[in-house]
Design an enzyme around this catalytic site. Structure first.
Site, PDB file in Angstrom:
ATOM      1  CE1 TYR A 156      69.071  12.967  49.507  1.00 15.33           C
ATOM      2  CE2 TYR A 156      66.975  14.139  49.548  1.00 15.33           C
ATOM      3  CZ  TYR A 156      67.782  13.141  49.029  1.00 15.33           C
ATOM      4  OH  TYR A 156      67.306  12.317  48.030  1.00 15.33           O
ATOM      5  CG  ASN A 193      70.725   5.747  41.758  1.00 18.63           C
ATOM      6  OD1 ASN A 193      69.625   6.276  41.918  1.00 18.63           O
ATOM      7  ND2 ASN A 193      71.142   4.726  42.512  1.00 18.63           N
ATOM      8  CB  VAL A 250      80.558   7.909  43.996  1.00 15.26           C
ATOM      9  CG1 VAL A 250      79.754   6.947  43.146  1.00 15.26           C
ATOM     10  CG2 VAL A 250      79.811   8.305  45.259  1.00 15.26           C
TER      11      VAL A 250
HETATM   12  N1  LIG Z   1      63.679   7.206  47.607  1.00 14.72           N
HETATM   13  C1  LIG Z   1      63.223   8.406  47.256  1.00 14.72           C
HETATM   14  O1  LIG Z   1      62.056   8.750  47.504  1.00 14.72           O
HETATM   15  C2  LIG Z   1      64.141   9.370  46.526  1.00 14.72           C
HETATM   16  C3  LIG Z   1      63.582  10.570  46.095  1.00 14.72           C
HETATM   17  C4  LIG Z   1      64.372  11.470  45.415  1.00 14.72           C
HETATM   18  C5  LIG Z   1      65.702  11.168  45.131  1.00 14.72           C
HETATM   19  N2  LIG Z   1      66.228   9.991  45.560  1.00 14.72           N
HETATM   20  C6  LIG Z   1      67.631   9.732  45.188  1.00 14.72           C
HETATM   21  O2  LIG Z   1      67.697   8.532  44.466  1.00 14.72           O
HETATM   22  C7  LIG Z   1      68.983   7.931  44.626  1.00 14.72           C
HETATM   23  C8  LIG Z   1      68.806   6.479  45.069  1.00 14.72           C
HETATM   24  O3  LIG Z   1      68.158   6.491  46.342  1.00 14.72           O
HETATM   25  P1  LIG Z   1      67.322   5.239  46.905  1.00 14.72           P
HETATM   26  O4  LIG Z   1      66.100   5.813  47.473  1.00 14.72           O
HETATM   27  O5  LIG Z   1      67.265   4.171  45.910  1.00 14.72           O
HETATM   28  O6  LIG Z   1      68.254   4.843  48.150  1.00 14.72           O
HETATM   29  P2  LIG Z   1      68.975   3.465  48.532  1.00 14.72           P
HETATM   30  O7  LIG Z   1      69.573   3.714  49.871  1.00 14.72           O
HETATM   31  O8  LIG Z   1      68.045   2.340  48.340  1.00 14.72           O
HETATM   32  O9  LIG Z   1      70.135   3.352  47.444  1.00 14.72           O
HETATM   33  C9  LIG Z   1      71.296   4.131  47.478  1.00 14.72           C
HETATM   34  C10 LIG Z   1      72.436   3.278  46.940  1.00 14.72           C
HETATM   35  O10 LIG Z   1      73.618   4.101  46.895  1.00 14.72           O
HETATM   36  C11 LIG Z   1      74.705   3.322  47.371  1.00 14.72           C
HETATM   37  N3  LIG Z   1      75.772   4.185  47.869  1.00 14.72           N
HETATM   38  C12 LIG Z   1      75.808   4.901  49.023  1.00 14.72           C
HETATM   39  N4  LIG Z   1      77.004   5.493  49.167  1.00 14.72           N
HETATM   40  C13 LIG Z   1      77.738   5.168  48.062  1.00 14.72           C
HETATM   41  C14 LIG Z   1      79.048   5.472  47.624  1.00 14.72           C
HETATM   42  N5  LIG Z   1      79.884   6.202  48.376  1.00 14.72           N
HETATM   43  N6  LIG Z   1      79.466   4.975  46.436  1.00 14.72           N
HETATM   44  C15 LIG Z   1      78.651   4.196  45.687  1.00 14.72           C
HETATM   45  N7  LIG Z   1      77.397   3.835  46.051  1.00 14.72           N
HETATM   46  C16 LIG Z   1      76.954   4.331  47.244  1.00 14.72           C
HETATM   47  C17 LIG Z   1      74.110   2.462  48.472  1.00 14.72           C
HETATM   48  O11 LIG Z   1      74.952   1.347  48.769  1.00 14.72           O
HETATM   49  C18 LIG Z   1      72.772   2.087  47.859  1.00 14.72           C
HETATM   50  O12 LIG Z   1      72.875   0.904  47.089  1.00 14.72           O
HETATM   51  C19 LIG Z   1      69.720   8.797  45.633  1.00 14.72           C
HETATM   52  O13 LIG Z   1      70.560   9.717  44.950  1.00 14.72           O
HETATM   53  C20 LIG Z   1      68.595   9.528  46.342  1.00 14.72           C
HETATM   54  O14 LIG Z   1      69.019  10.744  46.908  1.00 14.72           O
HETATM   55  C21 LIG Z   1      65.486   9.094  46.258  1.00 14.72           C
END
Ligand SMILES: NC(=O)c1ccc[n+]([C@@H]2O[C@H](COP(=O)([O-])OP(=O)(O)OC[C@H]3O[C@@H](n4cnc5c(N)ncnc54)[C@H](O)[C@@H]3O)[C@@H](O)[C@H]2O)c1
Length: 268
Positions: free
Chosen positions: A157, A89, A63
């Site tokens: 963040y 996402n 991205v």
């Molecule tokens: N886990 C939680 O409790 C939580 C809570 C609130 C928000 N979020 C948000 O949810 C989303 C997913 O998080 P998650 O917990 O599944 O984390 P995760 O680390 O399991 O997944 C994140 C994904 O994003 C991909 N990614 C990272 N950099 C990238 C880039 N430059 N281009 C394309 N893809 C890229 C990674 O390879 C990974 O597959 C994120 O935006 C995170 O901030 C997560």
């Protein structure tokens, strides 16, 4: 049941955690899902995770890289003729080994903004060109409950996710004349690689949050009990379910909103 048959969806960061859950729910609802990730291997793992479904394909999108966005989106439109749904996402909490630093470095700030905010904007602006010429489209941005209240240990963040909420409002107003809905989801606590890293940081620098000397999954469970009124963690499928609703016709009059899926942690 929400029926997304005939819809073409693109999900960023679909190779892990929440993104994988979103891809699975959209595909189960009948959409054709292009699972994209900076790691094509991870995107392909999501296809294996959904092996009983045959309506998912994998491609690379970094991205942060306009050329990578352009290549995959253009190829998709040439192959499939349209895009109906974009889910932004992809997200990170910092640069390499960020959890080992008590205070985020300059690189942590820059990389988090480059992925969480600028990356979302870059993909949205490219896909919006297709939505404008189609006269329809749905965008869902994955923000966080960190946007609702500051986090002393991961301020970079939290501010990036508050910016996602603000961008969602601006983009919704810009795209409304083109019949495009733009909303955000603020997930609560979901046990994924991001949260594993947050747990490492919070047990290392215990002063930053009340953790009772706990580590890893135990620290996560303790946080769920102390933060979440409904006393249970959220799941990637919970987030997939609200995304499926927001991109369906049932939500045609909802735009510019950021919806908490957090077991009652925040009530406004
Ligand atoms: N886990 C939680 O409790 C939580 C809570 C609130 C928000 N979020 C948000 O949810 C989303 C997913 O998080 P998650 O917990 O599944 O984390 P995760 O680390 O399991 O997944 C994140 C994904 O994003 C991909 N990614 C990272 N950099 C990238 C880039 N430059 N281009 C394309 N893809 C890229 C990674 O390879 C990974 O597959 C994120 O935006 C995170 O901030 C997560």
């Amino acid at each position: 049941m929400i029926d997304l048959s005939g819809k073409e969806a693109i999900v960023t960061g679909g190779g892990s955690g929440i993104g994988r859950g979103i891809c699975a729910v959209l595909a189960l609802a009948g959409a054709r899902v292009l699972v994209t990730d900076v790691s094509i291997e991870s995107a392909e793992e999501t296809l294996k995770y959904c092996e009983r479904l045959n309506n998912l394909t994998a491609a690379k999108i970094d991205v942060t890289d306009i050329a990578s966005i352009e290549e995959t989106v253009s190829r998709h439109v040439a192959d499939r003729g349209k895009i109906d749904i974009l889910v932004n996402n992809a997200g990170i909490v910092g640069s390499k080994d960020w959890w080992m630093r008590e205070t985020p470095s300059n690189e942590d700030w820059l990389e988090v903004y480059e992925v969480n905010l600028r990356g979302m904007v870059k993909v949205s602006e490219r896909v919006a060109k297709e939505f404008e010429s189609q006269g329809s489209g749905k965008i869902v941005n994955i923000a966080s409950i960190s946007a609702r209240q500051g986090s002393p240990d991961i301020p970079h963040y939290s501010t990036s996710k508050a910016a996602v909420v603000s961008w969602t409002q601006s983009h919704a107003l810009k795209m409304a004349p083109h019949n495009v809905n733009v909303n955000a989801v603020c997930p609560g606590l979901i046990w994924t690689p991001i949260w594993e890293a947050i747990a490492k940081k919070r047990s290392e620098f215990a002063g930053s949050v009340e953790v009772d000397g706990l580590e890893g999954r135990q620290l996560f469970d303790h946080t769920v009990k102390s933060w979440i009124p409904l006393q249970r963690e959220q799941t990637p499928e919970d987030i997939g379910n609200i995304v499926a609703f927001l991109v369906s016709d049932l939500a045609k009059n909802i735009t510019g909103q950021s919806i908490n899926v957090d077991g009652g942690r925040f009530t406004n």
